[in-house]
Design a protein around this motif. Sequence first.
Motif, PDB file in Angstrom:
ATOM      1  N   ASN A  36      -2.211 106.587  47.990  1.00  0.00           N
ATOM      2  CA  ASN A  36      -3.032 105.122  47.604  1.00  0.00           C
ATOM      3  C   ASN A  36      -4.106 105.580  46.805  1.00  0.00           C
ATOM      4  O   ASN A  36      -4.706 106.705  46.994  1.00  0.00           O
ATOM      5  N   ALA A  37      -4.307 104.874  45.726  1.00  0.00           N
ATOM      6  CA  ALA A  37      -5.410 105.276  44.836  1.00  0.00           C
ATOM      7  C   ALA A  37      -6.588 104.514  44.926  1.00  0.00           C
ATOM      8  O   ALA A  37      -6.602 103.425  45.368  1.00  0.00           O
ATOM      9  N   LEU A  38      -7.695 105.220  45.343  1.00  0.00           N
ATOM     10  CA  LEU A  38      -8.954 104.524  45.623  1.00  0.00           C
ATOM     11  C   LEU A  38     -10.127 104.695  44.614  1.00  0.00           C
ATOM     12  O   LEU A  38     -10.136 105.698  43.853  1.00  0.00           O
ATOM     13  N   CYS A  39     -10.807 103.900  44.286  1.00  0.00           N
ATOM     14  CA  CYS A  39     -12.043 103.911  43.410  1.00  0.00           C
ATOM     15  C   CYS A  39     -12.998 105.169  44.035  1.00  0.00           C
ATOM     16  O   CYS A  39     -13.523 105.068  45.056  1.00  0.00           O
ATOM     17  N   PRO A  40     -13.302 105.891  43.071  1.00  0.00           N
ATOM     18  CA  PRO A  40     -14.199 107.029  43.341  1.00  0.00           C
ATOM     19  C   PRO A  40     -15.599 106.620  43.807  1.00  0.00           C
ATOM     20  O   PRO A  40     -16.375 107.383  44.195  1.00  0.00           O
ATOM     21  N   ASP A  41     -15.916 105.237  43.173  1.00  0.00           N
ATOM     22  CA  ASP A  41     -17.417 104.788  43.544  1.00  0.00           C
ATOM     23  C   ASP A  41     -17.391 103.956  44.674  1.00  0.00           C
ATOM     24  O   ASP A  41     -18.520 104.157  45.500  1.00  0.00           O
ATOM     25  N   CYS A  42     -16.639 103.178  44.949  1.00  0.00           N
ATOM     26  CA  CYS A  42     -16.524 102.181  46.144  1.00  0.00           C
ATOM     27  C   CYS A  42     -15.658 102.649  47.127  1.00  0.00           C
ATOM     28  O   CYS A  42     -15.473 101.873  48.164  1.00  0.00           O
ATOM     29  N   HIS A  43     -14.632 103.368  46.892  1.00  0.00           N
ATOM     30  CA  HIS A  43     -13.603 103.828  47.760  1.00  0.00           C
ATOM     31  C   HIS A  43     -12.757 102.873  48.319  1.00  0.00           C
ATOM     32  O   HIS A  43     -12.058 102.727  49.405  1.00  0.00           O
ATOM     33  N   GLN A  44     -12.665 101.629  47.438  1.00  0.00           N
ATOM     34  CA  GLN A  44     -11.640 100.587  47.879  1.00  0.00           C
ATOM     35  C   GLN A  44     -10.494 100.629  46.960  1.00  0.00           C
ATOM     36  O   GLN A  44     -10.543 101.536  45.931  1.00  0.00           O
ATOM     37  N   PRO A  45      -9.292 100.262  47.397  1.00  0.00           N
ATOM     38  CA  PRO A  45      -7.955 100.515  46.483  1.00  0.00           C
ATOM     39  C   PRO A  45      -8.121  99.944  45.375  1.00  0.00           C
ATOM     40  O   PRO A  45      -8.781  98.829  44.785  1.00  0.00           O
ATOM     41  N   LEU A  46      -7.415 100.400  44.378  1.00  0.00           N
ATOM     42  CA  LEU A  46      -7.281 100.046  42.869  1.00  0.00           C
ATOM     43  C   LEU A  46      -6.209  99.505  42.467  1.00  0.00           C
ATOM     44  O   LEU A  46      -5.120  99.714  43.132  1.00  0.00           O
ATOM     45  N   GLU A  47      -6.238  98.273  41.464  1.00  0.00           N
ATOM     46  CA  GLU A  47      -5.142  97.731  41.175  1.00  0.00           C
ATOM     47  C   GLU A  47      -4.347  98.718  40.248  1.00  0.00           C
ATOM     48  O   GLU A  47      -5.139  99.228  39.116  1.00  0.00           O
ATOM     49  N   ILE A  48      -3.062  98.951  40.292  1.00  0.00           N
ATOM     50  CA  ILE A  48      -2.435  99.760  39.392  1.00  0.00           C
ATOM     51  C   ILE A  48      -1.674  98.970  38.116  1.00  0.00           C
ATOM     52  O   ILE A  48      -1.018  97.906  38.360  1.00  0.00           O
ATOM     53  N   LEU A  49      -1.978  99.328  37.051  1.00  0.00           N
ATOM     54  CA  LEU A  49      -1.776  98.720  35.698  1.00  0.00           C
ATOM     55  C   LEU A  49      -0.764  99.510  35.074  1.00  0.00           C
ATOM     56  O   LEU A  49      -1.053 100.844  34.582  1.00  0.00           O
ATOM     57  N   LYS A  50       0.447  99.051  34.836  1.00  0.00           N
ATOM     58  CA  LYS A  50       1.677  99.921  34.201  1.00  0.00           C
ATOM     59  C   LYS A  50       2.089  99.051  33.061  1.00  0.00           C
ATOM     60  O   LYS A  50       2.363  97.863  32.906  1.00  0.00           O
ATOM     61  N   ALA A  51       1.877  99.831  31.725  1.00  0.00           N
ATOM     62  CA  ALA A  51       2.432  99.246  30.458  1.00  0.00           C
ATOM     63  C   ALA A  51       2.713 100.272  29.457  1.00  0.00           C
ATOM     64  O   ALA A  51       1.940 101.256  29.309  1.00  0.00           O
ATOM     65  N   VAL A 108       0.044 104.579  32.740  1.00  0.00           N
ATOM     66  CA  VAL A 108      -0.497 103.963  34.199  1.00  0.00           C
ATOM     67  C   VAL A 108      -2.045 104.057  34.119  1.00  0.00           C
ATOM     68  O   VAL A 108      -2.604 105.183  33.939  1.00  0.00           O
ATOM     69  N   ASP A 109      -2.607 102.858  34.388  1.00  0.00           N
ATOM     70  CA  ASP A 109      -4.047 102.667  34.218  1.00  0.00           C
ATOM     71  C   ASP A 109      -4.441 102.357  35.761  1.00  0.00           C
ATOM     72  O   ASP A 109      -3.628 101.873  36.440  1.00  0.00           O
ATOM     73  N   TYR A 110      -5.687 102.443  36.043  1.00  0.00           N
ATOM     74  CA  TYR A 110      -6.172 101.868  37.258  1.00  0.00           C
ATOM     75  C   TYR A 110      -7.589 101.164  37.128  1.00  0.00           C
ATOM     76  O   TYR A 110      -8.577 101.197  36.220  1.00  0.00           O
ATOM     77  N   PHE A 111      -7.652 100.143  37.722  1.00  0.00           N
ATOM     78  CA  PHE A 111      -8.700  98.938  37.547  1.00  0.00           C
ATOM     79  C   PHE A 111      -9.348  98.691  39.121  1.00  0.00           C
ATOM     80  O   PHE A 111      -8.682  98.462  39.996  1.00  0.00           O
ATOM     81  N   CYS A 112     -10.551  98.526  39.021  1.00  0.00           N
ATOM     82  CA  CYS A 112     -11.366  98.353  40.262  1.00  0.00           C
ATOM     83  C   CYS A 112     -11.943  96.706  40.188  1.00  0.00           C
ATOM     84  O   CYS A 112     -12.461  96.402  39.309  1.00  0.00           O
ATOM     85  N   GLU A 113     -11.358  96.305  41.110  1.00  0.00           N
ATOM     86  CA  GLU A 113     -11.740  94.654  41.119  1.00  0.00           C
ATOM     87  C   GLU A 113     -13.102  94.289  41.863  1.00  0.00           C
ATOM     88  O   GLU A 113     -13.426  93.382  42.009  1.00  0.00           O
ATOM     89  N   HIS A 114     -13.674  95.565  42.300  1.00  0.00           N
ATOM     90  CA  HIS A 114     -14.897  95.399  42.860  1.00  0.00           C
ATOM     91  C   HIS A 114     -16.088  95.732  41.939  1.00  0.00           C
ATOM     92  O   HIS A 114     -17.225  96.383  42.368  1.00  0.00           O
ATOM     93  N   GLY A 115     -16.066  95.500  40.756  1.00  0.00           N
ATOM     94  CA  GLY A 115     -17.021  95.601  39.474  1.00  0.00           C
ATOM     95  C   GLY A 115     -17.058  96.872  38.813  1.00  0.00           C
ATOM     96  O   GLY A 115     -17.996  96.988  37.912  1.00  0.00           O
ATOM     97  N   HIS A 116     -16.339  97.860  39.001  1.00  0.00           N
ATOM     98  CA  HIS A 116     -16.391  99.269  38.512  1.00  0.00           C
ATOM     99  C   HIS A 116     -15.287  99.329  37.156  1.00  0.00           C
ATOM    100  O   HIS A 116     -15.355 100.272  36.503  1.00  0.00           O
ATOM    101  N   GLY A 117     -14.491  98.329  37.133  1.00  0.00           N
ATOM    102  CA  GLY A 117     -13.881  98.024  35.662  1.00  0.00           C
ATOM    103  C   GLY A 117     -12.710  99.242  35.654  1.00  0.00           C
ATOM    104  O   GLY A 117     -11.915  99.620  36.834  1.00  0.00           O
ATOM    105  N   LEU A 118     -12.070  99.583  34.572  1.00  0.00           N
ATOM    106  CA  LEU A 118     -11.142 100.463  34.353  1.00  0.00           C
ATOM    107  C   LEU A 118     -11.659 101.990  34.838  1.00  0.00           C
ATOM    108  O   LEU A 118     -12.791 102.349  34.394  1.00  0.00           O
ATOM    109  N   ILE A 119     -10.690 102.765  35.531  1.00  0.00           N
ATOM    110  CA  ILE A 119     -11.097 104.087  36.245  1.00  0.00           C
ATOM    111  C   ILE A 119     -10.001 105.059  35.562  1.00  0.00           C
ATOM    112  O   ILE A 119      -8.876 104.872  35.633  1.00  0.00           O
TER     113      ILE A 119
END
Length: 71
Positions: free
Chosen positions: A31-46, A50-61
């Motif tokens: 499980n990928a977690l945001c290092p700032d808010c420790h919430q699950p990250l959305e995984i973006l594949k293109a 593989v990139d990670y996006f925090c939906e809780h205001g921290h943007g791309l991680i």
Amino acid sequence: MELKCPTCHNPLELVGTHAHCFGCDKDYPLNALCPDCHQPLEILKACGAVDYFCEHGHGLISKKRVEFVPL
């Protein structure tokens, strides 16, 4: 943070969104977690990336900052 295999305690290698143990030849989901808010990250594949996006205001991680924890 180094992840270790729960079976043989060898280091796990990060492969995409899971970890692989070469000692046991097993895969472990992570499980990928945001290092700032420790919430699950959305995984973006293109295009193979593989990139990670925090939906809780921290943007791309950056992958280097993501906290991976076993499911």
